[in-house]
Design an enzyme around this catalytic site. Structure first.
Site, PDB file in Angstrom:
ATOM      1  CB  SER A 261     -57.720 -12.291 -51.111  1.00 23.39           C
ATOM      2  OG  SER A 261     -56.385 -12.087 -51.554  1.00 23.39           O
ATOM      3  CD  GLU A 282     -64.707  -1.544 -52.422  1.00 16.21           C
ATOM      4  OE1 GLU A 282     -64.950  -2.227 -51.393  1.00 16.21           O
ATOM      5  OE2 GLU A 282     -65.171  -0.418 -52.604  1.00 16.21           O
ATOM      6  CD  GLU A 421     -64.280 -12.868 -47.336  1.00 17.80           C
ATOM      7  OE1 GLU A 421     -65.322 -12.375 -47.816  1.00 17.80           O
ATOM      8  OE2 GLU A 421     -63.139 -12.530 -47.702  1.00 17.80           O
ATOM      9  N   GLY A 483     -76.570  -7.327 -51.350  1.00 14.79           N
ATOM     10  CA  GLY A 483     -77.498  -6.757 -52.311  1.00 14.79           C
ATOM     11  C   GLY A 483     -77.567  -5.248 -52.286  1.00 14.79           C
ATOM     12  CB  ALA A 484     -74.960  -2.629 -52.002  1.00 17.69           C
TER      13      ALA A 484
END
EC number: 1.2.1.3
Length: 536
Positions: A261, A282, A421, A483-484
């Site tokens: 987070s 990330e 988010e 979906g990388a």
């Protein structure tokens, strides 16, 4: 971290009636569920700290109990990681690549079994679980080749008889703190590059997915042992908040790669930088898809559906905001609602299931709170809006919620419904008239991970990927937010953390760089023409 009152004191065996569904999967990956499992690996398996319970999000059953790292075991693991690094850095990079190739083969041999374990413990559907393990296999493939291509540079010198080299060398000990939603792939991205670079890697997984980390580490440790490599080159410490804090505070850790987070990432960044360590973050992704009037809806609608509903909305790249051009908004929403109405919750291990559970009971509460807030602010709920009730056994013990489409009264990008988010399948929809307005909405939130524009107009593409376009780290065109692939660097900007993992130039995060000027002449001139001589 698990409350003390929930900890199990018994050490060896305990009464544990495990379903056949679960026991078959655990057995296939070599996890004995009838006894507590050691959750620390540094060349040998130990564990005498607090007990972590792995709970199946689909049924609510306890899958296994894992003994996490005690303070002393953690310090031992950190020390052994440092020792392993000093040995491993001297192994030529192509030989490290050969060991990675063997790790790749060992993972591939257990791909389906590991994928089933991901579905069992995390809750994502079977095809996504298998796909996640495939990501680890793919990045291992990539890193094998990279082990012969981690090149420095030769730079021209202004001084005669001089050359400048930029030289990459192993960095040290890399700690990887991974999240529950990708309990295998994120570690794989980091381990493969770190391993090829010559570092030791210490994995601290999410406390709610310890079994995935144990199963993967068992496979990797076998390969290391067969090659005479210290096990602590790819070590493991399970545990809760206290273990994570000790890892990031340790000066034995040269770099911390953290996935989680924004709130926790902010603290991780402060702690690591306060001791001048290196940090790769990330963090949150509040991702938007923009649909232009010329978009191919046959492609865009299913892509948004997967982006918003896949993994039950628990991907960092999940589509959470949908901006529709006014001309196509009614048609798009009608088609999207039809897809939403077709979806049914199910066992993620069963073929054909598209909607699995949220990972924890707490996540259900976050979902419900987000929907309540939308309703209080006057949003129109077009689909979903509540938890599933009355499901048949064993799904009645799971964390299933209805994927939700909401249309807030307006798009005020500073409002929490747009700017924060929600890690659940909640999609907020806004309507725009001009692309520039939609880009401003896309960029107006703190996060900057993934974004997607659907258009067939090349002029729109130029705006979208240019300097006045999307400010996210992933800027897709006619491809969804989720979906990388592993070939390009993965990561986001702004409060997503600026980290880059996986492909591209991400490997450069895992090395230290030295600039080396070499003089092979008979003179020793100074740069910039500086003269410094007492005889001048």
């Amino acid at each position: 971290m698990i409350p003390r009152r929930a900890l199990i004191v018994g050490r060896q065996h305990y009464a544990h009636a495990l379903s056949t569904r679960a026991s078959t999967i655990l057995s296939a990956v070599g996890i004995p569920a009838e006894s507590e499992l050691p959750g620390v690996y540094h060349g040998e398996w130990v564990g005498s700290g607090d007990v972590l319970e792995s709970v199946c999000p689909t049924t609510g059953e306890v899958l296994a109990r894992v003994r996490s790292a005690s303070p002393q075991e953690l310090q031992t693991a950190l020390g052994k990681s440092r020792e392993a690094y000093t040995w491993f850095r001297m192994l030529p990079a192509p030989k490290r690549g050969e060991i990675l190739r063997q790790i790749r083969e060992a993972l591939a041999a257990k791909r389906d079994e590991l994928g089933a374990l991901v579905s069992l413990e995390m809750g994502k559907i079977k095809t996504e679980g298998t796909g996640e393990v495939q990501e680890f296999i793919d990045i291992a493939d990539y890193a094998v080749g990279l082990s012969r291509m981690m090149n420095g540079r030769v730079v021209a010198s202004e001084r005669p008889g001089h050359s400048i080299l930029e030289v990459p060398n192993p960095l040290g000990v890399i700690a990887v703190l991974s999240a529950f939603n990708f309990p295998v792939a994120v570690y794989g991205w980091n381990l493969a590059l770190s391993f090829a670079a010559g570092n030791a890697t210490l994995w601290k997984p999410s406390p709610s997915t310890p079994l995935c980390s144990i199963a993967v580490t068992k496979i990797i440790s076998g390969v290391l042992e067969n090659n005479g490599v210290p096990g602590a080159v790819a070590g493991l410490v399970t545990g809760g908040k206290d273990v994570g804090e000790a890892v990031i505070e340790s000066k034995d850790v040269d770099m911390v790669s953290f996935t989680g987070s924004e709130a926790v990432g902010r603290q991780v960044g402060k702690v690591v930088q306060s001791r001048f360590g290196k940090v790769l973050l990330e963090l949150g992704g509040n991702n938007a898809a923009i649909i232009m009037p010329d978009a191919d809806l046959d492609l865009a609608v299913p892509a948004v559906f997967f982006g918003a509903v896949g993994t039950a909305g628990q991907r960092c790249t999940t589509t959470r905001r949908l901006y529709l051009h006014r001309h196509i908004a009614p048609a798009f929403i009608e088609r999207l609602q039809k897809l939403y109405s077709s979806i049914r919750p199910g066992d993620p291990l069963e073929q054909g299931t598209l909607l699995g559970p949220l990972h924890t009971r707490a996540a259900v509460g976050i979902y419900s709170g987000a929907v309540d807030r939308l309703r209080k602010e006057g949003a129109q709920i077009l689909s979903g809006g509540s938890s599933y009730q009355g499901l048949a056994k064993p799904l009645d013990g799971g964390n299933f919620v209805m994927p939700t489409i909401a249309v807030p009264k307006s798009v005020n990008i500073k409002d929490a419904v747009w700017s924060q988010e929600t890690f659940a399948p909640v999609l907020c929809v806004g309507v725009f008239d001009e692309l520039e307005q939609a880009i401003a909405w896309n960029n107006g939130v703190p996060q900057g991970l993934s974004s997607s524009l659907w258009t067939r107009d090349l002029r729109n593409v130029g705006k979208w990927i240019g300097p006045a376009g999307s400010d996210a780290g992933i800027v897709n065109v006619n491809v969804g937010t989720s979906g990388a692939e592993i070939g390009a660097a993965f990561g986001g900007n702004k409060s997503t953390g600026w980290g880059r993992e996986s492909g591209g130039d991400a490997w450069k995060e895992y090395v230290r760089w030295g600039a080396c000027t070499i003089n092979f002449s008979d003179e020793a001139p100074l740069a910039q023409g500086v003269q410094f001589s007492s005889t001048a």
